[in-house]
Design a protein around this motif. Structure first.
Motif, short mmCIF file in Angstrom:
data_model
loop_
_atom_site.label_atom_id
_atom_site.label_comp_id
_atom_site.label_asym_id
_atom_site.label_seq_id
_atom_site.Cartn_x
_atom_site.Cartn_y
_atom_site.Cartn_z
N ASP A 14 0.84 -1.20 0.00
CA ASP A 14 0.00 0.00 0.00
C ASP A 14 0.87 1.26 0.00
O ASP A 14 0.60 2.21 -0.73
CB ASP A 14 -0.93 0.02 1.22
N ASP A 56 -8.06 -0.95 3.22
CA ASP A 56 -8.73 -1.70 2.16
C ASP A 56 -10.23 -1.77 2.41
O ASP A 56 -10.68 -1.79 3.57
CB ASP A 56 -8.16 -3.12 2.07
N LEU A 80 -11.90 3.76 -0.82
CA LEU A 80 -12.02 3.25 -2.18
C LEU A 80 -13.20 2.29 -2.21
O LEU A 80 -13.47 1.61 -1.22
CB LEU A 80 -10.77 2.46 -2.58
N LYS A 82 -14.95 -1.23 -3.63
CA LYS A 82 -14.38 -2.54 -3.95
C LYS A 82 -13.99 -2.62 -5.42
O LYS A 82 -12.97 -3.20 -5.75
CB LYS A 82 -15.37 -3.65 -3.59
N GLU A 84 -12.90 -0.27 -7.32
CA GLU A 84 -11.65 0.46 -7.54
C GLU A 84 -10.44 -0.29 -6.99
O GLU A 84 -9.31 -0.02 -7.40
CB GLU A 84 -11.72 1.83 -6.88
N ALA A 85 -10.67 -1.21 -6.06
CA ALA A 85 -9.57 -1.87 -5.37
C ALA A 85 -9.35 -3.33 -5.77
O ALA A 85 -8.52 -4.01 -5.19
CB ALA A 85 -9.81 -1.79 -3.85
N ILE A 96 -5.76 -1.42 -1.64
CA ILE A 96 -5.21 -0.16 -2.15
C ILE A 96 -4.11 -0.43 -3.17
O ILE A 96 -4.00 0.26 -4.18
CB ILE A 96 -4.71 0.71 -0.98
N ALA A 99 -5.40 -0.54 -6.71
CA ALA A 99 -6.15 0.59 -7.25
C ALA A 99 -5.31 1.41 -8.23
O ALA A 99 -4.08 1.38 -8.18
CB ALA A 99 -6.64 1.49 -6.11
#
Length: 186
Positions: A14, A56, A80, A82, A84-85, A96, A99
């Motif tokens: 991350d 997350d 974010l 889900k 997008e991640a 993250i 993303a």
């Protein structure tokens, strides 16, 4: 883009992804194994520069977010969705680190401070009327509302609390509901 606050993330991957997106410092919780020493570092960071909690969009991420919120008041929170991640291109995972740089920048720009004093205008009846609690589409609607309002996905009870602690106005809520309904009717 320089971020003044220190960003709290779950792990090294991350941190690497955050540093690709923005110029910022991070504190890693090492997953859900957050300990007292890490909480003390987060408290110091909050006193000196401010903190943005950016975990997350899954159960362990929410657990870490809740632990930090209980021990370190007045942090900002970035979220974010889900979608997008989710890992792309045949990889597996949610977080993250998967993303896009753009999604991370947008999430950090919309980081909001949590406060406990606000007693929101949005009632349980408003949530029920919008189909956000009870019913077969409530979960998917909460996902959409969380994304539109940039407060992340929650269950019904958590949604009501999050609307209050992030001081979402009834007007902003109603606009998000209207937008959600328009998207569903396309």
């Amino acid at each position: 883009m320089r971020i003044k606050e220190i960003i709290v993330v779950e792990g090294k991957d991350d941190t690497v992804k955050i540093k690709h997106a923005v110029d910022a410092d991070t504190i890693e919780t090492n997953g859900s194994a957050i300990n007292e020493a890490t909480l003390e570092r987060i408290k110091l960071a909050q006193e000196k520069r401010g903190v943005i909690v950016f975990t997350d969009p899954d159960y362990p991420g929410e657990r870490i977010r809740n632990i930090i919120t209980q021990h370190v008041p007045n942090c900002k929170h970035a979220f974010l969705s889900k979608e997008e991640a989710i890992a792309k291109k045949g990889k597996r995972g949610l977080g993250i680190e998967h993303a896009s740089v753009e999604a991370i920048r947008i999430a950090l720009q919309h980081a909001q401070q949590q406060t406990e004093e606000y007693k929101g205008e949005i009632s349980w009846d408003d949530l029920l009327d919008a189909g956000l609690i009870g019913g077969s589409v409530a979960k998917s609607r909460r996902e959409k509302i969380g994304k539109l309002l940039k407060i992340g996905y929650t269950n019904g009870k958590q949604l009501h609390k999050r609307l209050q602690v992030f001081q979402i106005s009834k007007g902003d809520f109603e606009e998000a509901v209207r937008q959600m309904m328009q998207e569903e009717n396309k």
